[in-house]
Design a protein around this motif. Structure first.
Motif, PDB file in Angstrom:
ATOM      1  N   GLU A  93       3.036  19.930  -5.516  1.00  0.00           N
ATOM      2  CA  GLU A  93       3.774  18.742  -5.950  1.00  0.00           C
ATOM      3  C   GLU A  93       4.922  19.073  -6.891  1.00  0.00           C
ATOM      4  O   GLU A  93       5.869  18.287  -7.025  1.00  0.00           O
ATOM      5  CB  GLU A  93       2.824  17.759  -6.636  1.00  0.00           C
ATOM      6  N   GLU A 129       8.711  18.938  -5.810  1.00  0.00           N
ATOM      7  CA  GLU A 129       9.521  17.715  -5.853  1.00  0.00           C
ATOM      8  C   GLU A 129      10.360  17.625  -7.122  1.00  0.00           C
ATOM      9  O   GLU A 129      11.320  16.847  -7.168  1.00  0.00           O
ATOM     10  CB  GLU A 129       8.610  16.488  -5.735  1.00  0.00           C
ATOM     11  N   ARG A 177      15.391  11.905 -10.682  1.00  0.00           N
ATOM     12  CA  ARG A 177      14.649  11.074  -9.728  1.00  0.00           C
ATOM     13  C   ARG A 177      13.513  10.373 -10.478  1.00  0.00           C
ATOM     14  O   ARG A 177      12.933  10.941 -11.407  1.00  0.00           O
ATOM     15  CB  ARG A 177      14.096  11.922  -8.575  1.00  0.00           C
ATOM     16  N   LYS A 221       0.769  11.252  -9.345  1.00  0.00           N
ATOM     17  CA  LYS A 221       2.185  10.927  -9.235  1.00  0.00           C
ATOM     18  C   LYS A 221       2.429   9.510  -9.740  1.00  0.00           C
ATOM     19  O   LYS A 221       1.719   8.582  -9.378  1.00  0.00           O
ATOM     20  CB  LYS A 221       2.663  11.034  -7.785  1.00  0.00           C
TER      21      LYS A 221
END
Length: 501
Positions: free
Chosen positions: A56, A59, A90, A113
């Motif tokens: 992860e 990202e 982001r 997340k």
């Protein structure tokens, strides 16, 4: 001659006296000790406690280049067995954790997340901080439009509040301990929100009550509907958290600031129930500025103007616009939240030294010392009580500083008693300076002590510290302030050993 007197990998025989001595040599990039004919590994000053490497992290830019963690748009906040990493580019926050009870800390727990639903008017994520209250734990986010978002560890939106127009530069959670009557100590928490030229203070009891109300509602089935309504309609379910707001931009906008604690009232002023706080700011126009903050809003001229003149002006403009445009859509459109009136902020001192600019500020556990980095590669140690610079370091470009408590020359106490528990008086306050250009971490003794350690750290490393250390009581041993080192390329998280010989 015995076998231990022969150096491995070489037929040359070593005299017994030379074999008993301590020799230092380099072998394949590692330092080895030779004592009495036996090689021993060099003592490490870091202890590995976990690894956060996972898919992860890609990202957030992990693996794209070496030293990806040096990206200024990446934010990191550390708590006990939890690390939050956010990206300003982001709307994504990763909550990473590891199990300390495992024998092999190489595999982290499943990351969580968090995708904040931010509209273009809400801005981007610019600040990140943990909010720990014993068994309650939440994550606070600040945006470029002055919003404060509070999320649970599971990723649920708990609270959304407007603080002040502007970019949230820093969220600073502090746990302070003050002496009370009859030898009783009281612990209080606060959240400081730093914006350009503005400082806001949230009391920890108000935030804690909000979290407990959310936990009570979380058990009911109606909470899911109210949560979706909160995210869709952009409303606040529990109302605004009360806070104080001060204008500290007399000498220009600040790049970082901190509330140092409760300050005595000024001389020749009537005693009142209002409390005063001390604040230190750093910025482009002034390297260091100090203020006395008052809770009384009626004494602030700026607050009076904002609370009386500004609303009348806006209402007059709104009435004229309705008469001219005759628009019904403007009445139904949501109005932008207004700012809270400022309380009184009295300037105490200011240090201007162009072209030097203040960049970052770090407070000691008691708030009596502050380490300030500037644009010329210098580090200033400020006494926040006397408002005097007591120490200066040079040659540290892009440095980061954290205060740490170390055991200096305490091996005798640990060897005499295996179950010896260290107290607060056994620890010495030090300053950890991370120089990324030199790829080293230095430990300096406060206030005028020497340099104790120099630790090599790879490129792309970052020093972190939990927002609270859980102030120990009389029944539990003292927990010192520690510094953690995160290697962004390998994902290894290590802690600096407490003992310095």
């Amino acid at each position: 001659m015995s076998r231990s007197d022969v150096e491995p990998g070489n037929d040359r025989r070593i005299p017994p006296r030379e074999a008993r001595a301590t020799l230092l040599r380099r072998n394949h990039g590692f330092f080895l000790y030779l004592r009495g004919g036996r090689r021993m590994a060099r003592r490490s000053h870091l202890t590995e406690i976990g690894c956060i490497a996972c898919d992860e992290l890609a990202e957030l830019g992990a693996g794209d280049r070496e030293g990806w963690l040096d990206d200024p748009s990446l934010l990191a906040a550390l708590h006990s067995y939890s690390l939050a990493v956010a990206s300003a580019a982001r709307p994504l926050v990763l909550v990473l954790g590891w199990d300390p009870d495992r024998r092999s800390p190489s595999s982290p727990r499943h990351p969580v997340k968090i995708h904040p639903s931010l509209s273009p008017s809400d801005g981007r994520i610019t600040a990140l901080e943990w909010l720990p209250f014993g068994d309650l734990l939440a994550l606070a986010l600040g945006t470029s439009s002055g919003l404060l978002l509070v999320y649970s560890v599971g990723g649920d939106l708990i609270h959304k509040q407007f603080v002040h127009p502007g970019r949230v530069l820093r969220l600073r959670f502090r746990e302070t301990e003050s002496k009370g009557g009859f030898a009783q100590d009281s612990v209080s928490e606060e959240l400081c929100v730093v914006l350009p030229g503005v400082v806001a203070r949230f009391d920890g009891t108000d935030i804690q009550s909000l979290l407990r109300r959310w936990l009570q509602e979380a058990g009911s089935r109606m909470w899911e509907n109210s949560r979706h309504k909160l995210e869709s309609e952009d409303e606040i379910s529990y109302g605004n958290i009360p806070f104080q707001l001060w204008n500290v931009g007399k000498f220009g906008n600040c790049s970082d600031a901190a509330i140092t604690g409760v300050k005595p009232p000024p001389l020749l002023e009537l005693q009142s129930s209002q409390r005063y706080y001390g604040a230190v700011t750093v910025g482009d126009n002034s390297v260091i500025s100090a203020y006395r903050l008052s809770e009384d809003r009626s004494r602030s001229l700026v607050g009076t103007i904002l609370s009386k003149v500004v609303p009348v002006t806006f209402s007059t403009i709104a009435s004229f616009s309705k008469l001219i445009w005759r628009s019904e859509q403007s009445a139904t459109r949501k109005s932008h939240p207004t700012s809270q009136p400022f309380a009184k902020a009295s300037p105490l001192t200011c240090l201007k030294d162009p072209p030097r600019k203040g960049e970052k500020l770090t407070l000691s556990p008691s708030g009596t010392l502050a380490a300030i980095t500037d644009s010329l590669g210098r580090i200033l140690l400020l006494d926040t009580q006397a408002l005097v610079v007591v120490r200066l370091w040079k040659g540290y470009r892009d440095a980061s500083c954290l205060f740490v408590e170390m055991l200096v020359n305490r091996d005798k106490a640990s060897s005499s008693s295996r179950c010896y528990e260290y107290t607060k008086s056994d620890y010495c306050l030090c300053l950890a300076i991370h120089a990324p250009r030199k790829e080293i971490i230095e430990i300096w003794k406060m206030r005028t002590g020497p340099r104790l350690l120099t630790i090599q750290c790879p490129k792309g490393s970052k020093i972190l510290q939990p927002s609270t250390r859980f102030v120990s009581s009389s029944q539990t041993p003292y927990i010192p302030l520690e510094v953690f080192i995160l290697n962004g390329d390998s994902g290894q998280l290590s802690v600096l050993n407490r003992c310095v010989v």
